[in-house]
Design a protein around this motif. Structure first.
Motif, PDB file in Angstrom:
ATOM      1  N   ARG A  19     117.621  68.612  15.843  1.00  0.00           N
ATOM      2  CA  ARG A  19     119.025  68.863  16.157  1.00  0.00           C
ATOM      3  C   ARG A  19     119.295  68.472  17.602  1.00  0.00           C
ATOM      4  O   ARG A  19     118.365  68.247  18.383  1.00  0.00           O
ATOM      5  N   THR A  20     120.552  68.411  17.961  1.00  0.00           N
ATOM      6  CA  THR A  20     120.920  67.888  19.277  1.00  0.00           C
ATOM      7  C   THR A  20     120.198  68.607  20.404  1.00  0.00           C
ATOM      8  O   THR A  20     119.697  67.972  21.342  1.00  0.00           O
ATOM      9  N   LEU A  21     120.110  69.942  20.332  1.00  0.00           N
ATOM     10  CA  LEU A  21     119.497  70.713  21.407  1.00  0.00           C
ATOM     11  C   LEU A  21     117.999  70.917  21.213  1.00  0.00           C
ATOM     12  O   LEU A  21     117.345  71.547  22.052  1.00  0.00           O
ATOM     13  N   MET A  22     117.440  70.416  20.118  1.00  0.00           N
ATOM     14  CA  MET A  22     115.991  70.379  19.910  1.00  0.00           C
ATOM     15  C   MET A  22     115.676  69.163  19.049  1.00  0.00           C
ATOM     16  O   MET A  22     115.371  69.264  17.869  1.00  0.00           O
ATOM     17  N   ALA A 332     126.850  64.132   8.930  1.00  0.00           N
ATOM     18  CA  ALA A 332     128.273  63.812   9.133  1.00  0.00           C
ATOM     19  C   ALA A 332     129.164  64.862   8.490  1.00  0.00           C
ATOM     20  O   ALA A 332     130.214  65.234   9.044  1.00  0.00           O
ATOM     21  N   GLU A 333     128.767  65.371   7.318  1.00  0.00           N
ATOM     22  CA  GLU A 333     129.543  66.411   6.644  1.00  0.00           C
ATOM     23  C   GLU A 333     129.437  67.746   7.385  1.00  0.00           C
ATOM     24  O   GLU A 333     130.428  68.469   7.532  1.00  0.00           O
ATOM     25  N   ILE A 334     128.239  68.049   7.852  1.00  0.00           N
ATOM     26  CA  ILE A 334     128.013  69.323   8.550  1.00  0.00           C
ATOM     27  C   ILE A 334     128.841  69.417   9.820  1.00  0.00           C
ATOM     28  O   ILE A 334     129.385  70.476  10.156  1.00  0.00           O
ATOM     29  N   LYS A 335     128.976  68.308  10.529  1.00  0.00           N
ATOM     30  CA  LYS A 335     129.719  68.298  11.786  1.00  0.00           C
ATOM     31  C   LYS A 335     131.184  68.704  11.612  1.00  0.00           C
ATOM     32  O   LYS A 335     131.822  69.154  12.556  1.00  0.00           O
ATOM     33  N   LYS A 336     131.693  68.555  10.392  1.00  0.00           N
ATOM     34  CA  LYS A 336     133.107  68.856  10.144  1.00  0.00           C
ATOM     35  C   LYS A 336     133.407  70.348  10.182  1.00  0.00           C
ATOM     36  O   LYS A 336     134.535  70.754  10.476  1.00  0.00           O
ATOM     37  N   THR A 337     132.387  71.188   9.880  1.00  0.00           N
ATOM     38  CA  THR A 337     132.671  72.617   9.713  1.00  0.00           C
ATOM     39  C   THR A 337     131.756  73.560  10.482  1.00  0.00           C
ATOM     40  O   THR A 337     132.093  74.733  10.647  1.00  0.00           O
ATOM     41  N   THR A 338     130.585  73.094  10.950  1.00  0.00           N
ATOM     42  CA  THR A 338     129.632  74.008  11.586  1.00  0.00           C
ATOM     43  C   THR A 338     129.009  73.360  12.816  1.00  0.00           C
ATOM     44  O   THR A 338     129.271  72.202  13.145  1.00  0.00           O
ATOM     45  N   GLN A 339     128.120  74.128  13.475  1.00  0.00           N
ATOM     46  CA  GLN A 339     127.324  73.624  14.595  1.00  0.00           C
ATOM     47  C   GLN A 339     125.855  73.456  14.201  1.00  0.00           C
ATOM     48  O   GLN A 339     124.987  73.338  15.064  1.00  0.00           O
ATOM     49  N   LEU A 340     125.590  73.414  12.894  1.00  0.00           N
ATOM     50  CA  LEU A 340     124.210  73.325  12.440  1.00  0.00           C
ATOM     51  C   LEU A 340     123.537  72.007  12.809  1.00  0.00           C
ATOM     52  O   LEU A 340     122.313  71.906  12.767  1.00  0.00           O
ATOM     53  N   HIS A 341     124.327  70.997  13.138  1.00  0.00           N
ATOM     54  CA  HIS A 341     123.736  69.741  13.607  1.00  0.00           C
ATOM     55  C   HIS A 341     123.270  69.868  15.057  1.00  0.00           C
ATOM     56  O   HIS A 341     122.487  69.058  15.552  1.00  0.00           O
ATOM     57  N   ASN A 342     123.755  70.886  15.732  1.00  0.00           N
ATOM     58  CA  ASN A 342     123.597  70.987  17.187  1.00  0.00           C
ATOM     59  C   ASN A 342     122.496  71.965  17.596  1.00  0.00           C
ATOM     60  O   ASN A 342     121.700  71.678  18.484  1.00  0.00           O
ATOM     61  N   ILE A 343     122.453  73.122  16.945  1.00  0.00           N
ATOM     62  CA  ILE A 343     121.548  74.178  17.384  1.00  0.00           C
ATOM     63  C   ILE A 343     120.729  74.730  16.229  1.00  0.00           C
ATOM     64  O   ILE A 343     121.146  74.718  15.070  1.00  0.00           O
ATOM     65  N   HIS A 344     119.535  75.253  16.569  1.00  0.00           N
ATOM     66  CA  HIS A 344     118.701  75.997  15.644  1.00  0.00           C
ATOM     67  C   HIS A 344     119.000  77.483  15.776  1.00  0.00           C
ATOM     68  O   HIS A 344     119.729  77.908  16.687  1.00  0.00           O
ATOM     69  N   LEU A 345     118.394  78.282  14.907  1.00  0.00           N
ATOM     70  CA  LEU A 345     118.450  79.729  15.095  1.00  0.00           C
ATOM     71  C   LEU A 345     117.833  80.117  16.432  1.00  0.00           C
ATOM     72  O   LEU A 345     118.298  81.040  17.094  1.00  0.00           O
ATOM     73  N   THR A 346     116.770  79.400  16.800  1.00  0.00           N
ATOM     74  CA  THR A 346     116.163  79.622  18.116  1.00  0.00           C
ATOM     75  C   THR A 346     116.617  78.522  19.061  1.00  0.00           C
ATOM     76  O   THR A 346     116.434  77.339  18.788  1.00  0.00           O
ATOM     77  N   GLY A 347     117.230  78.934  20.160  1.00  0.00           N
ATOM     78  CA  GLY A 347     117.675  77.990  21.181  1.00  0.00           C
ATOM     79  C   GLY A 347     116.786  78.089  22.407  1.00  0.00           C
ATOM     80  O   GLY A 347     116.346  79.181  22.787  1.00  0.00           O
ATOM     81  N   ARG A 349     116.284  77.564  26.425  1.00  0.00           N
ATOM     82  CA  ARG A 349     117.007  77.513  27.675  1.00  0.00           C
ATOM     83  C   ARG A 349     116.008  77.437  28.828  1.00  0.00           C
ATOM     84  O   ARG A 349     114.821  77.776  28.659  1.00  0.00           O
ATOM     85  N   PRO A 350     116.443  77.017  30.019  1.00  0.00           N
ATOM     86  CA  PRO A 350     115.495  76.918  31.140  1.00  0.00           C
ATOM     87  C   PRO A 350     114.867  78.254  31.522  1.00  0.00           C
ATOM     88  O   PRO A 350     113.795  78.283  32.113  1.00  0.00           O
ATOM     89  N   TRP A 351     115.535  79.358  31.160  1.00  0.00           N
ATOM     90  CA  TRP A 351     114.998  80.688  31.476  1.00  0.00           C
ATOM     91  C   TRP A 351     114.147  81.280  30.354  1.00  0.00           C
ATOM     92  O   TRP A 351     113.495  82.304  30.533  1.00  0.00           O
ATOM     93  N   GLY A 352     114.175  80.685  29.160  1.00  0.00           N
ATOM     94  CA  GLY A 352     113.438  81.247  28.041  1.00  0.00           C
ATOM     95  C   GLY A 352     114.045  80.824  26.715  1.00  0.00           C
ATOM     96  O   GLY A 352     114.472  79.683  26.557  1.00  0.00           O
ATOM     97  N   THR A 353     114.131  81.747  25.758  1.00  0.00           N
ATOM     98  CA  THR A 353     114.664  81.414  24.437  1.00  0.00           C
ATOM     99  C   THR A 353     115.552  82.540  23.913  1.00  0.00           C
ATOM    100  O   THR A 353     115.455  83.691  24.355  1.00  0.00           O
ATOM    101  N   TYR A 354     116.405  82.195  22.958  1.00  0.00           N
ATOM    102  CA  TYR A 354     117.119  83.204  22.181  1.00  0.00           C
ATOM    103  C   TYR A 354     117.012  82.832  20.711  1.00  0.00           C
ATOM    104  O   TYR A 354     116.969  81.661  20.354  1.00  0.00           O
ATOM    105  N   THR A 355     116.968  83.849  19.860  1.00  0.00           N
ATOM    106  CA  THR A 355     116.933  83.644  18.412  1.00  0.00           C
ATOM    107  C   THR A 355     118.047  84.463  17.780  1.00  0.00           C
ATOM    108  O   THR A 355     118.143  85.670  18.017  1.00  0.00           O
ATOM    109  N   VAL A 356     118.881  83.801  16.999  1.00  0.00           N
ATOM    110  CA  VAL A 356     119.969  84.489  16.305  1.00  0.00           C
ATOM    111  C   VAL A 356     119.387  85.206  15.085  1.00  0.00           C
ATOM    112  O   VAL A 356     118.834  84.577  14.181  1.00  0.00           O
ATOM    113  N   LEU A 357     119.503  86.528  15.074  1.00  0.00           N
ATOM    114  CA  LEU A 357     119.005  87.333  13.964  1.00  0.00           C
ATOM    115  C   LEU A 357     120.068  87.540  12.902  1.00  0.00           C
ATOM    116  O   LEU A 357     119.762  87.627  11.709  1.00  0.00           O
ATOM    117  N   GLU A 358     121.318  87.649  13.320  1.00  0.00           N
ATOM    118  CA  GLU A 358     122.425  87.787  12.388  1.00  0.00           C
ATOM    119  C   GLU A 358     123.698  87.299  13.054  1.00  0.00           C
ATOM    120  O   GLU A 358     123.928  87.580  14.235  1.00  0.00           O
TER     121      GLU A 358
END
Length: 456
Positions: A19-22, A332-347, A349-358
């Motif tokens: 994905r774009t950020l990974m 191309a379809e995903i980009k129309k409605t979500t950010q799933l092309h861009n980010i994972h559940l775990t992002g 960052r220069p300071w560490g990581t975050y994981t979306v649990l819900e």
């Protein structure tokens, strides 16, 4: 010799892994190492320095992965927006001495025959020292329609050819003097710039202008957006290689792959006796020749074969093998409605990581891990309140004018609009659970007032 490593690109053909950020070059696909790390290790045998060209987000990924390899004192050039390979290479070469020989490589290729690779590089370096622009032609093993081809006569390049149809590609393979265009190059920095100035003067001049206010000896060169967007967008092939009279090609039989699709990835991953890619989470009942990727949930298959199954927690891809080039249509379809092309559940960052649990309308829950000695930006949010519960480590929390230590099983609350910061002054990671509550919980609801990493 300096290895200029190009880290651009989001690798959409390997979504949802990439994905774009990974992007794929930083995903650890092979023996717990990324393609970027393998590139650095491979080329460090012949190159004394690494010069990483990337965007800001990828810079921190590269920094972390180079630290894992204990590679320090690298040079970085950060692009605010990609303008293709010609400007990226030009900017890097302008920060080097005229006679410095550079090896330009993508960060996401796999090369397995490193003995032959060393021989190929030795030949290329000699040609480059004689003021040639050297490209590497991969000996084709089949009629690939996804690559450009180089037509050669010995080491002389006769022509570059666009991606062909199947019949033309087979004719190229049968001819024996056509090679896949690898996107790797070797030349003196100054010789390349001379040719760029002659054949693409606008790229040369605008790149020079973009660097005019920078100290080229700095470890990190960050190009300003207005200067970067002013540089014409073009590939090195179109801008220089197809026009120059100084181009040579080195035939390279090096077990090379650009890992550009799931079909290509399947060929490179280890497999079990049934031809399925090895995966501890896979339960196979009479299934064979499948690519199975997923490291969170159990994946059970029954009586299926020749499938691609990729599970990343927030997305599931199922495809027939041979059809994986169509993944770009999915993105191309995903980009129309979500950010799933861009980010994972775990992002990352220069300071560490975050994981979306819900993530539900009205609230979002994250696991946040902050590295020792690091801190988030001093920031505020317009659309959400935040609750922080520390799980391990000791967090230094700033809320308004108040600074306090928050220990395991303790919590703090940040109201919407309050200026706040999270810092880890300890020796172990700080892990906390963050509950965001508000009408909008997107990642772009951040106003940074101060930032150690100079992000916008």
């Amino acid at each position: 010799m300096t290895n200029i490593i190009l880290c651009g690109g989001s690798g959409t053909r390997l979504w949802p892994i990439s994905r774009t950020l990974m992007p794929k070059q930083f995903v650890k696909l092979f023996k717990e190492k990324s393609l970027f790390q393998l590139t650095v290790e491979r080329n460090s045998n012949v190159c004394q320095n690494q010069f990483i060209v990337s965007n800001t987000e990828q810079y921190f990924l590269a920094l972390d992965q180079l630290e894992e390899l204990d590679r320090v004192n690298n040079k970085y050039l950060l692009e605010p927006v990609g303008r293709n390979t010609a400007p990226a290479i030009a900017l890097a070469c302008m920060a080097l001495d005229y006679d410095d020989i550079v090896l330009v490589t993508p960060s996401d290729h796999l090369i397995k025959d490193e003995v032959e690779y060393a021989k190929v590089l030795s030949t290329a370096k000699k040609l480059a020292s004689e003021d040639n622009l050297v490209t590497f032609g991969i000996k084709p093993t089949f009629a690939e329609t996804g690559f450009g081809y180089i037509e050669a006569q010995s080491q002389d390049v006769r022509a570059f050819h666009e991606k062909p149809d199947v019949t033309t590609a087979q004719n190229y393979v049968d001819a024996g003097n056509y090679y896949w265009n690898s996107g790797m190059f070797c030349f003196k920095a100054g010789v390349f710039l001379d040719e760029l100035k002659q054949y693409s003067p606008e790229i040369y001049e605008t790149s020079k202008e973009a660097l005019s206010t920078h100290n080229l000896d700095d470890e990190m060169i960050r190009i300003k957006y207005d200067a970067m967007i002013n540089i014409p967008e073009d590939s090195i092939d179109y801008a220089v290689m197809e026009k120059s009279k100084k181009v040579k090609v080195v035939a390279s039989d090096i077990a090379w792959s650009d890992v550009g699709s799931f079909d290509a990835l399947y060929e490179e991953l280890p497999k079990d006796e049934a031809g399925n890619t090895k995966n501890k989470n896979h339960i196979s009942i009479d299934s064979k020749n499948n690519l199975i990727y997923g490291n969170q949930r159990k994946i059970a298959t029954i009586d299926v074969e020749d499938l691609i199954i990729v599970d990343t927690g927030d997305a599931l891809l199922v495809s027939k093998k041979g059809s994986s080039q169509k993944v770009k249509q999915v993105v191309a379809e995903i980009k129309k409605t979500t950010q799933l092309h861009n980010i994972h559940l775990t992002g990352h960052r220069p300071w560490g990581t975050y994981t979306v649990l819900e993530d539900t309308p009205g609230y979002k829950i994250k696991r946040i891990e902050v590295k020792p000695g690091k801190r988030l930006s001093l920031q505020k949010h317009y659309h959400r309140n935040e609750h922080w519960v520390v799980v391990s480590g000791t967090a230094t929390v700033t809320v308004g004018d108040k600074v306090e230590l928050v220990r395991p099983n303790e919590s703090t609350y940040i109201k919407m609009g309050e200026v706040h910061r999270l810092e880890n002054e300890g020796k172990i990671p700080v892990v906390l659970i963050e509950a965001q509550v508000g009408e909008y919980t997107g990642e772009d609801d951040i106003v940074r007032l101060e930032d150690d990493f100079k992000r916008d």
